[in-house]
Motif scaffolding. Structure first.
Motif, PDB file in Angstrom:
ATOM      1  N   PRO B 212      -6.890  -0.480   7.330  1.00  0.00           N
ATOM      2  CA  PRO B 212      -5.866  -1.245   6.601  1.00  0.00           C
ATOM      3  C   PRO B 212      -5.968  -1.080   5.083  1.00  0.00           C
ATOM      4  N   ALA B 213      -7.192  -0.899   4.575  1.00  0.00           N
ATOM      5  CA  ALA B 213      -7.364  -0.740   3.123  1.00  0.00           C
ATOM      6  C   ALA B 213      -6.599   0.486   2.617  1.00  0.00           C
ATOM      7  N   GLU B 214      -6.519   1.502   3.482  1.00  0.00           N
ATOM      8  CA  GLU B 214      -5.821   2.723   3.073  1.00  0.00           C
ATOM      9  C   GLU B 214      -4.308   2.555   3.072  1.00  0.00           C
ATOM     10  N   MET B 215      -3.850   1.491   3.709  1.00  0.00           N
ATOM     11  CA  MET B 215      -2.415   1.248   3.789  1.00  0.00           C
ATOM     12  C   MET B 215      -1.906   0.389   2.627  1.00  0.00           C
ATOM     13  N   GLU B 216      -2.825  -0.041   1.773  1.00  0.00           N
ATOM     14  CA  GLU B 216      -2.412  -0.893   0.656  1.00  0.00           C
ATOM     15  C   GLU B 216      -1.524  -0.122  -0.312  1.00  0.00           C
ATOM     16  N   THR B 217      -0.478  -0.790  -0.785  1.00  0.00           N
ATOM     17  CA  THR B 217       0.414  -0.085  -1.703  1.00  0.00           C
ATOM     18  C   THR B 217      -0.255   0.026  -3.071  1.00  0.00           C
ATOM     19  N   LYS B 218       0.044   1.111  -3.733  1.00  0.00           N
ATOM     20  CA  LYS B 218      -0.551   1.370  -5.040  1.00  0.00           C
ATOM     21  C   LYS B 218       0.495   1.346  -6.139  1.00  0.00           C
ATOM     22  N   VAL B 219       1.761   1.351  -5.719  1.00  0.00           N
ATOM     23  CA  VAL B 219       2.860   1.386  -6.673  1.00  0.00           C
ATOM     24  C   VAL B 219       3.864   0.311  -6.279  1.00  0.00           C
ATOM     25  N   GLU B 220       4.361  -0.402  -7.283  1.00  0.00           N
ATOM     26  CA  GLU B 220       5.364  -1.428  -7.004  1.00  0.00           C
ATOM     27  C   GLU B 220       6.698  -0.997  -7.617  1.00  0.00           C
ATOM     28  N   THR B 221       7.765  -1.141  -6.841  1.00  0.00           N
ATOM     29  CA  THR B 221       9.091  -0.814  -7.366  1.00  0.00           C
ATOM     30  C   THR B 221       9.739  -2.098  -7.869  1.00  0.00           C
ATOM     31  N   LEU B 222      10.069  -2.117  -9.158  1.00  0.00           N
ATOM     32  CA  LEU B 222      10.612  -3.338  -9.759  1.00  0.00           C
ATOM     33  C   LEU B 222      12.133  -3.373  -9.675  1.00  0.00           C
ATOM     34  N   SER B 223      12.759  -2.218  -9.809  1.00  0.00           N
ATOM     35  CA  SER B 223      14.217  -2.192  -9.641  1.00  0.00           C
ATOM     36  C   SER B 223      14.660  -0.792  -9.281  1.00  0.00           C
ATOM     37  N   ASN B 224      15.834  -0.692  -8.699  1.00  0.00           N
ATOM     38  CA  ASN B 224      16.370   0.598  -8.282  1.00  0.00           C
ATOM     39  C   ASN B 224      17.892   0.524  -8.398  1.00  0.00           C
ATOM     40  N   LEU B 225      18.415   0.900  -9.552  1.00  0.00           N
ATOM     41  CA  LEU B 225      19.846   0.729  -9.823  1.00  0.00           C
ATOM     42  C   LEU B 225      20.453   2.025 -10.339  1.00  0.00           C
ATOM     43  N   ALA B 226      21.727   2.208 -10.059  1.00  0.00           N
ATOM     44  CA  ALA B 226      22.429   3.361 -10.621  1.00  0.00           C
ATOM     45  C   ALA B 226      22.560   3.164 -12.126  1.00  0.00           C
TER      46      ALA B 226
END
Ligand SMILES: Cc1cc2nc3c(=O)[nH]c(=O)nc-3n(C[C@H](O)[C@H](O)[C@H](O)COP(=O)(O)OP(=O)(O)OC[C@H]3O[C@@H](n4cnc5c(N)ncnc54)[C@H](O)[C@@H]3O)c2cc1C
Ligand SMILES: Nc1ncnc2c1ncn2[C@@H]1O[C@H](COP(=O)(O)O)[C@@H](O)[C@H]1O
Lengths: 318, 259
Positions: B212-226
């Motif tokens: 499970p430790a390897e499945m931890e996210t390392k990057v967070e997406t704050l927004s995704n807009l055109a």
């Protein structure tokens, strides 16, 4: 935030990252270092100091391993330097080599990695990175949450800014590297077409609607009277080879910011549009009135470029 | 020769529209497909097998619809599929996908060559190949535009920013292809019908033993807009003479003529 380490095999790209790195570091109280690998180390190290690097790492031993372009050895070298320097942010140039290096290095350092970054801002101690997503349809803002970050920045995003009173130290470091598994049999420099379309004020862009290379003179005439450079979509440059690859615009090519971009026989798929979206004025000529290019155009002609282009050229000439 | 081709299930990007008011991408009801360059990776695997004999296994990590999506890959000529299916793998970040794929490859065991695309259609992050190379301690040849196999060695032409390299390496190895390496085939109806009967193995995250430790996210997406677009959208639809004259006038008034 720990220290910031900068590397690109392309020195000019590295200098541009030094400027941005120093800006981030000054707000964070951290130090900016650079790794210099490859050939001609001593002279380059001095220039890195001039460009503002506060510490420059040179390999003392193991540098013979770094004469190929295999990212495996580079990743190991930079990981060792990053640990020594206690860097938690590694800024790389997003060249093709840089992009391969980024993933390998991030895996070694258990870091989060963001590639193809075309903008960074510091907010509350976090570096917010912008990059295109969904083939270029959107811009994503992302940040690394892991304790180490590898960020590769598109060349051309930042300008180099040499500081007024550079003061940095040059440190030799012993690297422990394994021999490359990949053998380079041959290396050919790409024939450079002397233009840089990213710098052009006016671009005449051609797509598959041109039909065949025999019509290029017609395009060259229009570009000539406008004082424009010629750019193209991907299939025109890589499949048909009607123009050289340096003229490719879009996600896999150049991102251009001309005053005017005239798009001829181009459907306007998003992977192309990202390359001209920052043009001040966009013109499109396409036989299909539903072509997506019209939705990003300021002026459009629904019509056959074979008829429109010669007429437009003649009008401009007179 | 045993070839593994890694392909990712993605939304058909041609069909993504942008919500005007919020600039958000509309992802509902968009069909799923296999990433464009991933198809080139699979195509290259199928061609190598046609030439040298052996087997192509198509490998993918994704969410529930994957079994249906992967049929296209089997129809393109893969001999079998190994899928890791978990709801958490829907739009997983590249670091996580790389761990899952590396574990899957280990589970498959025998392979000579792993083929991937230069970048996935949606993310285009180019991290999965290099990260897998580190995890599996394998050589990686990136940005490949042509590939040959000779015995247990591969020869590849890679296209870097300012040069082309011809490189050689012993298998097992990982190769990341560029779209110009080939033109991916569009499977015939008979192939699509046959695809349903080809062997397919579905694994869970437990079965490939991810920590499970390897499945931890390392990057967070704050927004995704055109990005904001403000275009005049003046369209001339008359005959070519009138339209060219109208465009000329427009360009002149914007100051682009006689600069
Ligand atoms: C990962 C990835 C990266 C990519 N990167 C890029 C990139 O960097 N740059 C890029 O360009 N593409 C890129 N592509 C490809 C992109 O998706 C499109 O396929 C490409 O841009 C289409 O090129 P086109 O407009 O020239 O051709 P087409 O889509 O074939 O369009 C031709 C157009 O010409 C029009 N036409 C035909 N005849 C005439 C005529 N006589 N007069 C006027 N109009 C005419 C047609 O109506 C049509 O709209 C990428 C794709 C992927 C998957
Ligand atoms: N979930 C996945 N399943 C299988 N292959 C994948 C997956 N994600 C990425 N890949 C492969 O890795 C390549 C690069 O992906 P990326 O690092 O996301 O750009 C793709 O072209 C695919 O070949």
């Amino acid at each position: 935030m720990g220290n910031i380490l900068i590397f690109s095999e392309n020195d000019r790209v590295a200098y541009s990252l030094l400027g941005k790195g120093l800006e981030i570091a000054s707000e964070q109280g951290s130090t900016v270092g650079a790794a210099v690998l490859g050939a001609n180390l001593k002279d380059r190290a001095d220039e890195y100091v001039n460009q503002g690097a506060q510490r420059v790492y040179l390999p003392a031993q193991g540098k013979e391993m770094l004469e190929s372009n295999d990212a495996a050895a580079y990743a190991e070298a930079i990981a060792q330097i990053a640990r020594e320097f206690q860097a938690t942010v590694i800024l790389l140039g997003c060249t093709r080599q840089g992009k391969e290096l980024a993933g390998r290095l991030a895996q070694k350092l258990e870091a989060g990695c963001i590639n193809d970054v075309n903008g960074m801002v510091l907010r509350e101690g976090q570096i917010l990175c912008e990059r295109y997503a969904l083939g270029g349809a959107t811009v994503m803002t992302q940040t690394v949450t892991a304790s180490a970050a590898v960020i590769s920045v598109m060349p051309g995003t930042y300008e180099a800014v040499s500081p007024t009173a550079p003061a940095g130290e040059i440190v030799e470091i012993n690297l422990n590297l394994k021999p490359d598994k990949i053998q380079v049999m041959e290396r050919q420099t790409k024939a450079a077409d002397s233009v840089d379309i990213a710098e052009a004020e006016i671009l005449v862009c051609v797509g598959m609607g041109l039909g065949d290379s025999g019509k290029m003179p017609m395009i060259e005439d229009l570009a000539g009277v406008l004082g424009a450079e010629i750019g193209s979509t991907k299939p025109v440059a890589t499949d048909q080879k009607w123009v050289s690859e340096e003229r490719l615009i879009g996600l896999s090519g150049k991102k251009c910011k001309p005053q005017l971009a005239i798009c001829l026989g181009i459907s306007g798929e998003i992977q192309f549009v990202v390359g001209i979206r920052e043009a001040k004025t966009i013109v499109a000529v396409n036989t299909d009135e539903n072509a997506p290019i019209f939705s990003t155009a300021d002026y459009g002609i629904v019509g056959d470029l074979n008829q429109v282009v010669p007429k437009l050229t003649a009008l401009i000439k007179s | 020769m045993n070839i593994i081709a890694c392909v990712k299930q993605v939304f058909d990007l041609q069909q993504v529209r942008i919500k005007k008011e919020t600039r958000e991408p509309i992802m509902e009801n968009i069909p799923l497909t296999i990433g464009d360059i991933d198809k080139n990776a699979l195509e290259e695997g199928v061609r190598l097998i046609e030439q040298h004999g052996g087997k192509v296994t198509v490998v993918s990590a994704g969410s529930e619809d994957l079994e249906e999506t992967i049929k296209e890959g089997l129809a393109m000529g893969a001999d079998e599929a190994v899928l890791v299916i978990d709801s958490s793998l829907d739009s997983a970040e590249s670091a996580v996908s790389a761990v899952v794929l590396a574990k899957t490859v280990k589970k498959i065991g025998e392979f000579d060559l792993i083929l991937l695309g230069e970048g996935s259609s949606d993310n285009y992050s180019g991290q999965v190949g290099p990260r897998m190379a580190e995890i599996l301690d394998l050589p990686l040849v990136s940005f490949v535009k042509s590939l040959k196999v000779d015995g247990h060695r591969i020869q590849a032409v890679r296209s870097l920013d300012d040069c082309m390299e011809v490189v050689e390496v012993d298998m097992p190895a990982i190769v990341m292809v560029m779209s110009e390496i080939n033109e991916a085939r569009i499977p015939a109806v008979t192939q699509i019908l046959k695809a349903g009967r080809k062997p397919k193995q579905v694994l869970s995250l437990d079965e490939i033993e991810v920590d499970p430790a390897e499945m931890e996210t390392k990057v967070e997406t704050l927004s995704n807009l055109a990005p904001e677009q403000d275009r005049k959208q003046v369209i001339f639809k008359e005959d070519a003479d009138t339209a060219a004259a109208d465009l000329f006038n427009a360009l002149q008034s914007e100051g682009f003529i006689g600069r």
